[in-house]
Design a protein around this motif. Structure first.
Motif, PDB file in Angstrom:
ATOM      1  N   GLY A  76      22.090  35.464  11.486  1.00 52.45           N
ATOM      2  CA  GLY A  76      22.038  36.453  10.495  1.00 52.45           C
ATOM      3  C   GLY A  76      22.819  37.691  10.878  1.00 52.45           C
ATOM      4  N   TYR A  77      22.133  38.791  10.752  1.00 49.55           N
ATOM      5  CA  TYR A  77      22.770  40.082  10.942  1.00 49.55           C
ATOM      6  C   TYR A  77      23.166  40.328  12.397  1.00 49.55           C
ATOM      7  CZ  TYR A  77      21.237  41.154   6.243  1.00 49.55           C
ATOM      8  OH  TYR A  77      21.045  41.131   4.899  1.00 49.55           O
ATOM      9  N   ILE A  78      22.356  39.880  13.327  1.00 50.33           N
ATOM     10  CA  ILE A  78      22.681  40.094  14.738  1.00 50.33           C
ATOM     11  C   ILE A  78      23.948  39.327  15.098  1.00 50.33           C
ATOM     12  CG2 ILE A  78      21.857  39.859  17.111  1.00 50.33           C
ATOM     13  CD1 ILE A  78      20.348  41.943  15.372  1.00 50.33           C
ATOM     14  N   GLY A  79      24.076  38.125  14.603  1.00 49.39           N
ATOM     15  CA  GLY A  79      25.288  37.347  14.844  1.00 49.39           C
ATOM     16  C   GLY A  79      26.508  37.960  14.184  1.00 49.39           C
ATOM     17  N   ALA A  80      26.304  38.604  13.032  1.00 46.14           N
ATOM     18  CA  ALA A  80      27.422  39.233  12.330  1.00 46.14           C
ATOM     19  C   ALA A  80      27.969  40.423  13.111  1.00 46.14           C
ATOM     20  CB  ALA A  80      26.981  39.685  10.945  1.00 46.14           C
ATOM     21  N   LEU A  81      27.120  41.048  13.940  1.00 48.75           N
ATOM     22  CA  LEU A  81      27.589  42.179  14.747  1.00 48.75           C
ATOM     23  C   LEU A  81      28.691  41.771  15.710  1.00 48.75           C
ATOM     24  CD1 LEU A  81      24.233  43.970  15.519  1.00 48.75           C
ATOM     25  CD2 LEU A  81      26.137  44.867  14.187  1.00 48.75           C
ATOM     26  N   ARG A  82      28.758  40.504  16.011  1.00 47.07           N
ATOM     27  CA  ARG A  82      29.793  39.994  16.898  1.00 47.07           C
ATOM     28  C   ARG A  82      31.177  40.114  16.278  1.00 47.07           C
ATOM     29  NH1 ARG A  82      28.647  34.065  19.272  1.00 47.07           N
ATOM     30  NH2 ARG A  82      28.578  34.775  21.395  1.00 47.07           N
ATOM     31  N   TYR A  83      31.233  39.985  14.940  1.00 44.03           N
ATOM     32  CA  TYR A  83      32.513  39.924  14.254  1.00 44.03           C
ATOM     33  C   TYR A  83      32.791  41.117  13.348  1.00 44.03           C
ATOM     34  CZ  TYR A  83      31.872  35.136  15.725  1.00 44.03           C
ATOM     35  OH  TYR A  83      31.638  34.025  16.468  1.00 44.03           O
ATOM     36  N   LEU A  84      31.756  41.836  12.929  1.00 40.36           N
ATOM     37  CA  LEU A  84      31.929  42.919  11.978  1.00 40.36           C
ATOM     38  C   LEU A  84      31.517  44.253  12.584  1.00 40.36           C
ATOM     39  CD1 LEU A  84      30.428  41.198   8.825  1.00 40.36           C
ATOM     40  CD2 LEU A  84      32.825  41.520   9.354  1.00 40.36           C
ATOM     41  N   ASN A  85      32.000  45.294  11.980  1.00 41.40           N
ATOM     42  CA  ASN A  85      31.645  46.642  12.385  1.00 41.40           C
ATOM     43  C   ASN A  85      30.161  46.873  12.098  1.00 41.40           C
ATOM     44  OD1 ASN A  85      31.254  49.573  12.091  1.00 41.40           O
ATOM     45  ND2 ASN A  85      33.470  49.644  12.429  1.00 41.40           N
ATOM     46  N   PRO A  86      29.446  47.544  12.964  1.00 35.80           N
ATOM     47  CA  PRO A  86      28.024  47.808  12.735  1.00 35.80           C
ATOM     48  C   PRO A  86      27.738  48.564  11.441  1.00 35.80           C
ATOM     49  CG  PRO A  86      28.588  48.285  15.007  1.00 35.80           C
ATOM     50  CD  PRO A  86      29.871  47.982  14.299  1.00 35.80           C
ATOM     51  N   VAL A  87      28.684  49.357  10.952  1.00 37.63           N
ATOM     52  CA  VAL A  87      28.481  50.071   9.691  1.00 37.63           C
ATOM     53  C   VAL A  87      28.349  49.075   8.544  1.00 37.63           C
ATOM     54  CG1 VAL A  87      29.550  51.656   8.036  1.00 37.63           C
ATOM     55  CG2 VAL A  87      29.669  52.142  10.476  1.00 37.63           C
ATOM     56  N   ILE A  88      29.194  48.072   8.519  1.00 38.97           N
ATOM     57  CA  ILE A  88      29.143  47.066   7.471  1.00 38.97           C
ATOM     58  C   ILE A  88      27.820  46.309   7.528  1.00 38.97           C
ATOM     59  CG2 ILE A  88      30.184  44.920   6.633  1.00 38.97           C
ATOM     60  CD1 ILE A  88      32.859  45.979   7.649  1.00 38.97           C
ATOM     61  N   VAL A  89      27.422  45.911   8.713  1.00 39.40           N
ATOM     62  CA  VAL A  89      26.185  45.147   8.878  1.00 39.40           C
ATOM     63  C   VAL A  89      24.978  45.988   8.467  1.00 39.40           C
ATOM     64  CG1 VAL A  89      24.735  43.926  10.534  1.00 39.40           C
ATOM     65  CG2 VAL A  89      27.208  43.721  10.672  1.00 39.40           C
ATOM     66  N   SER A  90      24.945  47.252   8.861  1.00 42.91           N
ATOM     67  CA  SER A  90      23.795  48.091   8.515  1.00 42.91           C
ATOM     68  C   SER A  90      23.729  48.364   7.020  1.00 42.91           C
ATOM     69  CB  SER A  90      23.824  49.399   9.303  1.00 42.91           C
ATOM     70  OG  SER A  90      24.938  50.169   8.938  1.00 42.91           O
ATOM     71  N   VAL A  91      24.870  48.512   6.371  1.00 41.92           N
ATOM     72  CA  VAL A  91      24.872  48.702   4.916  1.00 41.92           C
ATOM     73  C   VAL A  91      24.341  47.446   4.230  1.00 41.92           C
ATOM     74  CG1 VAL A  91      26.387  48.941   2.898  1.00 41.92           C
ATOM     75  CG2 VAL A  91      26.639  50.481   4.832  1.00 41.92           C
ATOM     76  N   CYS A  92      24.741  46.285   4.697  1.00 40.08           N
ATOM     77  CA  CYS A  92      24.225  45.031   4.123  1.00 40.08           C
ATOM     78  C   CYS A  92      22.720  44.906   4.329  1.00 40.08           C
ATOM     79  CB  CYS A  92      24.938  43.834   4.747  1.00 40.08           C
ATOM     80  SG  CYS A  92      26.645  43.677   4.264  1.00 40.08           S
ATOM     81  N   MET A  93      22.256  45.246   5.510  1.00 40.92           N
ATOM     82  CA  MET A  93      20.815  45.166   5.793  1.00 40.92           C
ATOM     83  C   MET A  93      20.030  46.146   4.927  1.00 40.92           C
ATOM     84  SD  MET A  93      20.835  44.865   9.949  1.00 40.92           S
ATOM     85  CE  MET A  93      19.078  45.090  10.080  1.00 40.92           C
ATOM     86  N   THR A  94      20.568  47.316   4.714  1.00 40.58           N
ATOM     87  CA  THR A  94      19.867  48.343   3.957  1.00 40.58           C
ATOM     88  C   THR A  94      19.817  48.019   2.464  1.00 40.58           C
ATOM     89  OG1 THR A  94      20.610  49.969   5.574  1.00 40.58           O
ATOM     90  CG2 THR A  94      19.794  50.819   3.494  1.00 40.58           C
ATOM     91  N   THR A  95      20.890  47.479   1.929  1.00 40.93           N
ATOM     92  CA  THR A  95      20.938  47.221   0.492  1.00 40.93           C
ATOM     93  C   THR A  95      20.283  45.907   0.092  1.00 40.93           C
ATOM     94  OG1 THR A  95      23.142  46.250   0.715  1.00 40.93           O
ATOM     95  CG2 THR A  95      23.018  48.580   0.119  1.00 40.93           C
TER      96      THR A  95
END
Length: 102
Positions: free
Chosen positions: A1-20
């Protein structure tokens, strides 16, 4: 999920996805109920205001953060050594250690 996405994406993008995600889930729920001709549940005023605040905040963060627009390179190639619990290299090293070679 989101933790794995941190490997490839900027944390800002991941946190926005998690928040919305919760706000978008409420909208998808209402849409699915309309499609299947069920009576959609109407969220409370607090839920609607909270969802609106989350979405506006996420848009502001996305627009003002320039760092996630630059140098985002996603490699969708699959490396079999990453997916297997014990890679071929580590099996070979383990065998060499067990035989006293290494």
């Amino acid at each position: 999920g989101y933790i794995g996405a941190l490997r490839y994406l900027n944390p800002v993008i991941v946190s926005v996805c998690m928040t919305t995600e919760p706000a978008i889930a409420v909208a998808v729920d209402a849409l699915v109920r309309v499609i299947f001709r069920e009576v959609p549940t109407v969220p409370s005023v607090y839920t609607l205001v909270g969802g609106l605040i989350i979405l506006v905040g996420s848009v502001i963060v996305s627009v003002t953060s320039r760092s996630h627009h630059e140098n985002v390179d996603i490699d969708l190639g699959v490396d079999s050594t990453v997916l297997s619990p014990v890679s071929k290299r580590s099996r070979g090293a383990s065998a060499q250690i067990a035989q006293g070679v290494a």
